[in-house]
Structure formats: structure tokens, C-alpha cells
Design an enzyme around this catalytic site. Structure first.
Site, short mmCIF file in Angstrom:
data_model
loop_
_atom_site.label_atom_id
_atom_site.label_comp_id
_atom_site.label_asym_id
_atom_site.label_seq_id
_atom_site.Cartn_x
_atom_site.Cartn_y
_atom_site.Cartn_z
N ALA A 13 9.61 3.40 2.75
CA ALA A 13 10.29 3.28 4.02
C ALA A 13 10.24 5.10 4.51
O ALA A 13 10.58 5.84 5.15
CB ALA A 13 11.15 3.40 4.32
N VAL A 63 9.40 -1.47 -5.99
CA VAL A 63 9.43 -2.76 -5.61
C VAL A 63 8.57 -4.60 -7.08
O VAL A 63 9.07 -4.80 -7.15
CB VAL A 63 8.86 -3.07 -4.43
CG1 VAL A 63 9.45 -2.80 -3.26
CG2 VAL A 63 7.28 -3.15 -4.67
N TYR A 154 -5.48 -6.65 -2.38
CA TYR A 154 -5.19 -6.94 -1.08
C TYR A 154 -5.27 -8.15 0.13
O TYR A 154 -3.44 -8.25 0.65
CB TYR A 154 -5.73 -5.32 -0.33
CG TYR A 154 -4.86 -4.83 0.85
CD1 TYR A 154 -4.07 -4.54 0.27
CD2 TYR A 154 -5.45 -5.26 2.41
CE1 TYR A 154 -3.40 -3.59 1.57
CE2 TYR A 154 -4.38 -4.43 3.34
CZ TYR A 154 -3.31 -3.73 3.12
OH TYR A 154 -2.43 -3.54 3.75
N LYS A 158 -1.67 -9.82 1.06
CA LYS A 158 -1.46 -10.14 2.50
C LYS A 158 -0.79 -11.08 2.92
O LYS A 158 -0.32 -11.92 3.56
CB LYS A 158 -2.22 -9.50 3.18
CG LYS A 158 -2.30 -7.41 2.22
CD LYS A 158 -0.18 -7.61 3.09
CE LYS A 158 -0.58 -5.68 2.57
NZ LYS A 158 1.40 -5.16 2.60
N ILE A 187 -4.04 0.88 12.18
CA ILE A 187 -2.77 1.23 12.76
C ILE A 187 -3.49 2.78 12.00
O ILE A 187 -4.11 3.38 11.67
CB ILE A 187 -1.50 0.78 11.97
CG1 ILE A 187 -1.85 0.33 11.96
CG2 ILE A 187 -0.63 1.89 12.62
CD1 ILE A 187 -0.79 -0.99 13.24
P1 NAP Z 1 1.33 4.87 2.69
O1 NAP Z 1 1.69 5.14 4.59
O2 NAP Z 1 0.65 4.69 1.82
O3 NAP Z 1 3.36 4.23 2.62
C1 NAP Z 1 3.76 3.62 1.95
C2 NAP Z 1 4.60 4.18 1.18
O4 NAP Z 1 5.29 3.00 -0.36
C3 NAP Z 1 5.04 5.19 0.77
O5 NAP Z 1 6.03 6.10 0.91
C4 NAP Z 1 4.54 4.60 -1.27
O6 NAP Z 1 4.96 6.49 -2.05
C5 NAP Z 1 5.90 3.80 -0.82
N1 NAP Z 1 5.59 3.24 -2.42
C6 NAP Z 1 3.90 2.76 -2.74
N2 NAP Z 1 4.68 1.68 -4.06
C7 NAP Z 1 5.83 1.50 -4.16
C8 NAP Z 1 6.42 1.32 -4.73
N3 NAP Z 1 6.36 0.38 -6.16
N4 NAP Z 1 8.38 0.84 -4.34
C9 NAP Z 1 8.41 0.87 -3.27
N5 NAP Z 1 7.39 2.16 -3.17
C10 NAP Z 1 6.10 2.35 -2.60
O7 NAP Z 1 1.58 2.91 4.02
P2 NAP Z 1 1.28 2.46 5.35
O8 NAP Z 1 0.09 2.64 5.96
O9 NAP Z 1 2.84 2.88 6.42
O10 NAP Z 1 1.38 1.05 5.29
C11 NAP Z 1 2.83 0.70 4.90
C12 NAP Z 1 2.36 -0.97 5.31
O11 NAP Z 1 2.06 -1.45 5.86
C13 NAP Z 1 2.22 -1.42 4.02
O12 NAP Z 1 2.12 -2.39 3.38
C14 NAP Z 1 0.33 -1.84 4.29
O13 NAP Z 1 -0.61 -2.26 3.80
C15 NAP Z 1 0.89 -2.24 5.52
N6 NAP Z 1 -0.15 -2.02 6.70
C16 NAP Z 1 -0.88 -0.94 7.46
C17 NAP Z 1 -2.26 -0.70 7.45
C18 NAP Z 1 -2.25 0.96 8.31
O14 NAP Z 1 -3.25 1.07 8.89
N7 NAP Z 1 -1.83 1.62 7.98
C19 NAP Z 1 -2.16 -1.62 7.81
C20 NAP Z 1 -1.94 -2.86 8.58
C21 NAP Z 1 -0.84 -2.91 7.13
P3 NAP Z 1 3.86 6.96 -2.75
O15 NAP Z 1 3.45 7.46 -1.07
O16 NAP Z 1 5.08 7.96 -3.71
O17 NAP Z 1 3.33 6.49 -3.00
#
Ligand code: NAP
Length: 246
Positions: A13, A63, A154, A158, A187
């Protein structure tokens, strides 16, 4: 104030969708644990969240590591004393076509996107079963339902999250625990903002509503599932994708 006084732990988060969920839930009165691998960035987000007048702390969490998960949940419980809602949000991508995908690419994505929610949900269920109440909301993806070239790791992670959620929903409904999934489509994030107009327009053509979603759209579905309005909903998937998968 649909979540007034609820104690929420959100993984990953520190930024992105997880941070929007944290801000949205805090706006509804919830206290928030920002759990992320990047502690400094988590601390900054926790400060922003606390500005809305709720309690918010940063917790260091990887995690994919059992020890880190145990430590993070202990730290959270020491501060908050109960856990009402877990949001399994942390996730990564390592995209490439199947024949080029290395075992490491597979393991890294499955470890964080699926083993992570398994480890975190186990800790959460232990606490929530004692409380006889709690909600687990996991962030999957439209790719779990449609497949996507370059995302064998991925998409599998999921899709696995949906199976994990339905199993938890069945195993622990009797203990007052609800488990659901939110599956976002495309998104708007810094990543999609950086794409060229032609690619963006092509992606938008696949979306009946004609636009990318926002992190706030995802947060809205999470807040609904976390609220009392969704107490009779468990084992379900809410799709937030502008109609690109129905
Ligand atoms: P993001 O901007 O990359 O943020 C993910 C966060 O998770 C980052 O703060 C990251 O830290 C942290 N993280 C990575 N590895 C981790 C670990 N091992 N333990 C704890 N935290 C960890 O991703 P997002 O786009 O917001 O996506 C959030 C969720 O929504 C994900 O599950 C993604 O698959 C899902 N999702 C996203 C989209 C999209 O369009 N963005 C669409 C469908 C689903 P660091 O930055 O330090 O690595």
C-alpha cells in the site's frame, strides 16, 4: 463513515492502487496498516493517510516470506489489537512469452502474487477466527479470466487467487469470515500513462465504457466489500473493468 473504527491491513500500500485503497478506506473512518517491502515509502503514505484523522502505521512486509509475514502481523496486532479487514493487494509482473519465461520469472510472480496472499490470509484467518468476524479482500486481475499474451505467470497467479478466496470463503464462513476478490481491468497508473497514444487508443477500443479505470474505481469496490452493505457477500468476484470482460 462506512468503516468507522475498523482496523485494516493493506499489503503493497505504499503506492499505486494499494495507496488509493488506503486513502479511500481512511476517508470512511478506518485505521490503516500500510504494509510494504519499501518501509520509507510506506511511512510517507502512512503520514498522508493519518492526515484524515485516523490512526495509520507503516509496517515492513515482504509477503513472500513467512517470517516477514508473521512479524508484520504481530506488529500490526500490537498497535491495533484486532484485525477487521485484510486487503491482499501487493503484486508484481514479469512479462514475457511462455517459451522465453524463465523459472525465476514464474517463481517470483507466483511467490508474491499467490503465496503472499496464502501466507497473509493464514495469519488473518487465525486472528479473525478468534474474533469470529473479519473480511479478506484480494486484488486479482481481468487477466485471470481472459488470459493475456506474455502473462502466463501473472494470469496463473491471479486465477489462483480466485480459487484461494473461494476456498477460504467456504472453510471459514462459519467463523464469520468473508472472502472476496476485486478484479480490475486496465487501470490508469504511471505505467499506462507512459504508453503511446496509439497503444492507449487500441486498449481503449477493447473497453465498452471507452476509458481506463482509476485506482479510485478499484478502491470503491474494495470499500463496498469491506462495508456492512456487503455482509451477505462471500466467495465472489467484483469486476472493475469498464465491461472489457463480462
Ligand atoms: P504497484 O504500483 O507496482 O504497487 C505495488 C506495491 O506492492 C508497491 O508499493 C511494491 O513495492 C509493493 N510490493 C512489491 N512486492 C512486494 C512484496 N513482496 N511484499 C510487499 N509489498 C510488495 O502496483 P499497482 O498497479 O498499484 O497494483 C496493485 C495490485 O493491483 C497488484 O496486485 C496488481 O497485480 C493489481 N492490478 C493492477 C492493475 C493495473 O492496471 N495497475 C490491473 C489489474 C490488477 P515496491 O514499489 O518497493 O516494489
Amino acid at each position: 463513515m462506512r468503516l468507522k473504527g475498523k482496523n485494516v491491513l493493506i499489503t503493497g500500500a505504499a503506492r499505486g492502487i494499494g495507496k488509493s485503497i488506503a486513502l479511500g478506506m481512511a476517508g470512511e473512518g478506518a485505521n490503516i496498516g500500510i504494509a510494504d517491502v519499501n518501509l520509507e515509502s510506506a511511512e510517507n503514505s502512512a503520514k498522508e493517510v493519518a492526515a484524515s484523522g485516523v490512526k495509520s502505521i507503516a509496517v515492513k512486509l515482504d509477503v513472500s516470506s513467512r517470517d516477514s509475514v508473521t512479524d508484520a502481523f504481530s506488529a500490526f496486532m500490537k498497535e491495533f489489537g484486532s484485525l477487521d479487514i485484510l486487503v491482499n493487494n501487493a503484486g508484481i509482473t514479469r512479462d514475457t512469452l511462455l517459451l522465453r519465461m524463465k523459472e525465476d520469472d514464474w517463481d517470483a510472480v507466483l511467490d508474491i502474487n499467490l503465496k503472499g496472499p496464502f501466507l497473509c490470509s493464514k495469519e488473518a484467518v487465525r486472528i479473525m477466527a478468534r474474533q469470529r468476524s473479519g473480511k479478506i479482500i484480494s486484488i486479482s486481475s481481468v487477466v485471470a479470466f481472459t488470459g493475456n499474451p506474455g502473462q502466463a505467470n501473472y494470469g496463473s497467479s491471479k486465477a489462483g487467487l480466485v480459487g484461494l478466496t473461494k476456498t477460504i470463503a467456504r472453510e471459514y464462513a462459519g467463523r464469520g469470515i468473508r472472502a472476496n476478490v476485486v478484479a480490475p481491468g486496465f487501470i490508469r497508473t504511471p505505467m499506462t500513462d507512459g504508453l503511446g497514444d496509439e497503444i492507449k487508443n487500441e486498449m481503449k477500443r477493447a473497453i465498452p465504457l471507452g476509458e481506463f479505470g482509476t485506482p479510485e474505481d478499484v478502491a470503491g469496490a474494495v470499500i463496498f466489500l469491506a462495508s456492512g452493505e456487503a455482509d451477505y457477500i462471500t466467495g465472489q468476484v467484483i469486476h472493475v473493468n469498464g465491461g472489457m470482460y463480462m
